[in-house]
Motif scaffolding. Structure first.
Motif, PDB file in Angstrom:
ATOM      1  N   SER A  54     -31.203 -29.650  35.497  1.00  0.00           N
ATOM      2  CA  SER A  54     -30.446 -30.993  35.107  1.00  0.00           C
ATOM      3  C   SER A  54     -30.229 -30.747  36.450  1.00  0.00           C
ATOM      4  O   SER A  54     -29.603 -30.018  37.414  1.00  0.00           O
ATOM      5  CB  SER A  54     -29.663 -31.399  33.896  1.00  0.00           C
ATOM      6  N   ARG A  55     -30.209 -32.136  36.942  1.00  0.00           N
ATOM      7  CA  ARG A  55     -29.440 -32.478  38.477  1.00  0.00           C
ATOM      8  C   ARG A  55     -27.739 -32.591  38.120  1.00  0.00           C
ATOM      9  O   ARG A  55     -26.933 -32.284  39.406  1.00  0.00           O
ATOM     10  CB  ARG A  55     -29.964 -33.850  39.579  1.00  0.00           C
ATOM     11  N   MET A  56     -27.853 -32.455  36.989  1.00  0.00           N
ATOM     12  CA  MET A  56     -26.293 -32.499  36.723  1.00  0.00           C
ATOM     13  C   MET A  56     -25.229 -31.363  36.924  1.00  0.00           C
ATOM     14  O   MET A  56     -23.920 -30.950  36.499  1.00  0.00           O
ATOM     15  CB  MET A  56     -26.072 -33.338  35.578  1.00  0.00           C
ATOM     16  N   VAL A  57     -26.086 -30.047  36.961  1.00  0.00           N
ATOM     17  CA  VAL A  57     -25.623 -29.041  36.924  1.00  0.00           C
ATOM     18  C   VAL A  57     -24.646 -28.988  38.376  1.00  0.00           C
ATOM     19  O   VAL A  57     -24.971 -28.676  38.929  1.00  0.00           O
ATOM     20  CB  VAL A  57     -26.357 -27.835  36.845  1.00  0.00           C
ATOM     21  N   GLY A  58     -23.386 -27.956  37.949  1.00  0.00           N
ATOM     22  CA  GLY A  58     -22.647 -28.454  39.067  1.00  0.00           C
ATOM     23  C   GLY A  58     -21.245 -29.873  38.778  1.00  0.00           C
ATOM     24  O   GLY A  58     -21.165 -29.700  40.232  1.00  0.00           O
ATOM     25  N   GLN A  59     -21.659 -30.715  38.565  1.00  0.00           N
ATOM     26  CA  GLN A  59     -21.040 -31.430  38.436  1.00  0.00           C
ATOM     27  C   GLN A  59     -20.180 -31.825  36.981  1.00  0.00           C
ATOM     28  O   GLN A  59     -20.688 -31.059  36.247  1.00  0.00           O
ATOM     29  CB  GLN A  59     -22.478 -33.349  38.374  1.00  0.00           C
ATOM     30  N   GLU A  60     -19.227 -32.633  36.661  1.00  0.00           N
ATOM     31  CA  GLU A  60     -18.050 -32.824  35.587  1.00  0.00           C
ATOM     32  C   GLU A  60     -19.329 -33.529  34.446  1.00  0.00           C
ATOM     33  O   GLU A  60     -20.300 -34.125  35.085  1.00  0.00           O
ATOM     34  CB  GLU A  60     -17.823 -33.836  36.209  1.00  0.00           C
ATOM     35  N   LEU A  61     -18.824 -33.038  33.630  1.00  0.00           N
ATOM     36  CA  LEU A  61     -19.521 -34.037  32.513  1.00  0.00           C
ATOM     37  C   LEU A  61     -19.225 -35.362  32.971  1.00  0.00           C
ATOM     38  O   LEU A  61     -18.317 -36.057  32.093  1.00  0.00           O
ATOM     39  CB  LEU A  61     -18.832 -33.150  31.474  1.00  0.00           C
ATOM     40  N   PRO A  62     -20.527 -36.127  32.110  1.00  0.00           N
ATOM     41  CA  PRO A  62     -20.147 -37.767  32.266  1.00  0.00           C
ATOM     42  C   PRO A  62     -19.469 -38.484  31.277  1.00  0.00           C
ATOM     43  O   PRO A  62     -19.519 -37.264  30.202  1.00  0.00           O
ATOM     44  CB  PRO A  62     -21.684 -38.810  32.187  1.00  0.00           C
TER      45      PRO A  62
END
Lengths: 659, 175
Positions: free
Chosen positions: B33-41
């Motif tokens: 997932s490209r979301m790793v390292g980002q805030e939970l939507p």
């Protein structure tokens, strides 16, 4: 119990295949009259029956959804319609391999039962080779892909079938291709048998030809159906994507097409002996390489089902043994086989050789393009090879081949003078040039589609020229088959060129009541509503589409969500007219009650698949023609034999006189 | 003439060599997932079982790192990973679940049969949250730190050897 019966039958069949192989090769060494040879044909027939029984057991397990069997639990679901439960039997790796050996064993049984034309020693070698190939696949099934494996604890519902595969066209598409692949395995066995016994004769080509033709018909149908499936199910509007799996089915078809033509030369003119043998090996190796690429997962593809490196290794080992073995045999033996009769360049044979070379070049191009990503990945460069490579490079060889396809059938065997068919050549050239001039004046069109359309129009006439000044009623079925198949190629070609030259595309966001136009169509979005099916829910657009001023038709494209396993698919909606297709796909909500709609108008696109069907029909006609011919020939020979022995018995002819 | 007869075999040998080499190379077919390292939507989900607790993305930003487990009662690998999730819970991990395309009665039956390591389970009927956090299948497990950031993604069922890795990732996230 059902699963165990199926497994037992499979083991027995494997044992018989081993017997068939050993007996076959021992008999070849011992020569005519070996006692063990009596076992070969019965072993082959019995093996066919046993595998068919085993496959029937697997079908039954899927029909009753026996969830204690791992394969059923993983690929079926209690809620699935019966037809898809049954098609689930081969919609997975293990089941499809079982289907493969079933067809292969049935083919082996059939040759064992009916083929008596070739020298018995060549038949032993052929059936031995067939047994050896089958044995490898039995080993694969039994040792690493057992379809009858039980679960320690039965599953509750099953894991479903890939919803993309819940489609009647696709339920039939893989088996069609397998019939094709397996038909080529028979041609391979014949080639190996002929090499082993150094007996490459017109009879060998006649024995092999029906199998190649049959395989070719199935491959043609399989590719046509697969292309149509990708067209309407994937919702991308295209009909060929040069995807590795598509290429995997195209490559055996190209090789089989070449083999078909060179076998014809060998059968009627006793020329091109080594080349025919080579193509027999290449055609089957393309089937196996295709299977390897798809199943091993070393290439990424939308079709990557059943991906497993262990399976890849197994298929690679089989590939090395069979194809490597056959090519080694070829290298050692081929120079002891004479090339056969000579012919001049301007002759039917000459044209066929030219087309064989062109087909082989296209095959090499497709193979290279398919394997290229594999090659660069070894140096850590990731590339994908697509239409910008395949289309122009393929066309360089495809266009000359088409020209020769129009002219070749008009030439005589062995030697001919071009000026004998002067008027036909002039007509053909005039048609093409006129079409090029007219089209480039009237419409704006790219080079490849322009050439495609012009050649298609010229060839549509040229493909019927071989019938000129002949009594239609007396033309053999095989000739009709050739004419029809060549005509099918031109029909498909016109469809392809027209689709790529004249397609129009619109991407719009509409709310209910709004309209968009694409080509001659006006499309109005009436409403968007939710609908539910047995194992999916969907949003469905209700479109009313009007062609010019005619009555509107209703289209209902859907975006479906399946829940076991969760997956989104698009169901495109099509409206077919005689002159093309309107293609509509509904997409995501675009806010404020609007929905994305993608619309295409594709003039004459359906000709692509009609062409495929016509080609296959031509193949069927040719197959019937050749089989009837062979039967007639056999009947005549038997009558001659009988007559001779009668005469002998009556003492009319003495021994010296007969010499 | 006769050396030419060896060409097909040579070409074929080249292909076999290449294919064999590629088969032995590790194949990276996991889509991270490209979301790793980002805030939970942002999301809010109703409870997946009757009288359960609802969950929202805001719950994750309270200073405690958690595991977010995406699963479903209809998924066989989820049964396989159930004991390992329980072990993680016994080792002190707090686990929040999201049930994908599920029915409350099926979820309840699954929990009764295979144990319930979750503090709360949300219900994602259309896979919306699943897609937003970049998960492409079930089961998947994410490590979320105390500020609601996605720190780590585990794809597929949790096997015994994955338990210490997940505990270590939780520790790194500040547990």
């Amino acid at each position: 119990m059902i699963a165990e019966l199926g497994l037992a039958a499979l083991w027995l069949a494997a044992a018989l295949a081993a017997l068939q192989t050993v007996a076959g090769f021992l008999s070849v060494r011992a020569g005519q009259g070996a006692e063990i040879a009596a076992l070969i044909r019965p072993a082959s027939m019995m093996q066919g029956l046993l595998v068919a029984f085993s496959f029937a057991m697997l079908l039954w397990l899927f029909a009753i959804t026996d969830l204690s069997v791992k394969l059923v639990a993983a690929n079926s679901h209690v809620d699935k319609p019966l037809i898809y439960k049954l098609s689930g039997t081969w919609g997975n790796h293990e089941g499809s391999m079982l289907l493969w050996v079933t067809v292969m064993a049935a083919a082996g049984a059939l040759i064992a039962a009916v083929e008596h034309r070739l020298p018995e020693r060549t038949m032993y070698a052929t059936l031995g080779a067939q047994g050896l190939v089958a044995l490898g696949f039995y080993g694969f099934l039994l040792l690493s892909s057992n379809p009858f494996e039980r679960l320690p604890v039965p599953a509750l519902q099953g894991m479903g079938l890939n919803p993309l595969l819940q489609d009647i066209g696709l339920a039939l598409h893989p088996p069609t291709l397998y019939f094709g692949y397996v038909g080529l395995s028979v041609a391979f066995s014949f080639a190996v048998g002929a090499l082993l016994t150094r007996s490459v004769t017109p009879d060998f080509a006649r024995a092999m030809r029906p199998w190649v033709l049959g395989a070719w018909v199935f491959l043609t149908l399989g590719i046509t159906a697969g292309s149509y499936w990708a067209y309407y199910e994937l919702g991308w509007g295209g009909w060929w994507f040069w995807d590795p799996v598509e290429n995997a089915s195209l490559m055996p078809w190209l090789a089989a097409t070449a083999l078909l033509h060179s076998a014809s030369v060998l059968a009627s003119r006793d020329a091109l002996r080594t080349w025919t043998i080579m193509l027999g090996v290449v055609a089957f190796s393309m089937s196996m390489i295709g299977t390897f690429l798809v199943r091993s997962g070393i290439l990424t593809s939308v079709h990557a089902f059943a991906v497993d490196p262990e399976r890849g290794t197994f298929i690679l080992v089989l590939l090395t043994l069979y194809i490597g073995g056959a090519l080694l045999l070829f290298a050692l033996r081929a120079n002891t086989i004479s090339e056969g009769k000579r012919f001049s360049v301007t002759s039917r044979e000459g044209a066929l050789v030219f087309n064989n070379v062109m087909l082989s070049a296209i095959l090499a191009i497709v193979l290279l393009g398919t394997l290229y990503p594999l090659l660069t990945e070894a140096f850590n460069v990731r590339v994908s090879v697509g239409p910008p490579y395949f289309n122009p490079v393929g066309a360089i060889f495809f266009m000359p081949m088409l020209l020769v396809m129009g002219v070749g059938p008009l030439l005589r065997w062995r030697e001919d003078r071009p000026d004998r068919i002067r008027s036909e050549l002039a007509l053909f050239a005039a048609l093409i040039i006129a079409a090029i001039v007219l089209l480039s004046l009237l419409v704006e069109i790219a080079l490849l589609p322009l050439l495609g359309l012009a050649m298609g129009l010229g060839l549509a006439v040229a493909s019927f020229m071989p019938l000129r000044s002949r009594q239609l009623g007396r033309i053999p079925a095989a000739t009709w088959g050739m004419v029809l198949a060549h005509f099918g190629i031109t029909v498909a070609l016109i469809g392809m060129a027209s689709e790529s030259a004249f397609s129009e595309e619109e991407l719009v966001a509409l709310s209910a009541g709004e309209s968009a136009t694409v080509g001659p169509w006006t499309v109005t979005l009436e409403a968007v509503e939710p609908v539910a099916g047995p194992n999916w829910t969907a949003i469905q657009g209700r479109l009313s589409a009007r062609y010019g001023d005619s009555e509107p038709v209703v289209l209902a494209p859907q975006a479906r969500s399946f829940w076991a396993p969760p997956q989104q698919t698009t169901e495109s909606a099509l409206s077919t007219r005689w002159n093309g297709q309107l293609y509509a796909v509904i997409g995501d909500p675009a806010g404020e009650g609007r929905f994305q709609l993608r619309l295409w108008w594709k003039p004459f696109v359906t000709l692509i698949w009609y062409g495929g069907v016509v080609i296959a029909l031509g193949g069927v006609l040719a197959l019937i023609g050749h089989v009837l011919n062979d039967l007639r020939r056999r009947h005549r020979e038997r009558r001659l034999d009988e007559q001779r022995s009668e005469e002998e018995a009556l003492g009319i002819l003495s021994g010296e006189e007969r010499l | 003439m006769s050396w030419r007869l060896w060409i097909p075999l040579m070409v074929f040998a080249g292909f076999i060599g290449l294919a064999a080499y590629q088969l032995t190379q590790p194949k990276d077919d996991i889509v991270e997932s490209r979301m790793v390292g980002q805030e939970l939507p942002y999301f809010e989900l109703p409870p997946a079982v009757e009288r359960g607790e609802s969950i929202s993305s805001a719950d994750f930003a309270d200073g405690t790192p958690r595991l977010l487990n995406i699963w479903a009662s209809w998924c066989l690998p989820c049964i396989a990973e159930a004991p390992h999730l329980e072990r993680l819970q016994r080792e002190g991990a707090e686990i929040v679940g999201i049930a994908i395309r599920d029915r409350p009665e099926d979820v309840a039956q699954f929990l009764a049969q295979h144990g319930n390591p979750y503090t709360a389970i949300g219900r994602d009927d259309l896979s919306q949250v699943q897609l937003e956090i970049g998960s492409s299948g079930v089961p998947e497990t994410f490590v979320i730190d105390g500020e609601g950031m996605i720190r780590y993604q585990h794809i597929g069922d949790i096997r015994p050897e994955d338990v210490p890795i997940l505990l270590e990732e939780l520790r790194k996230a500040g547990a």
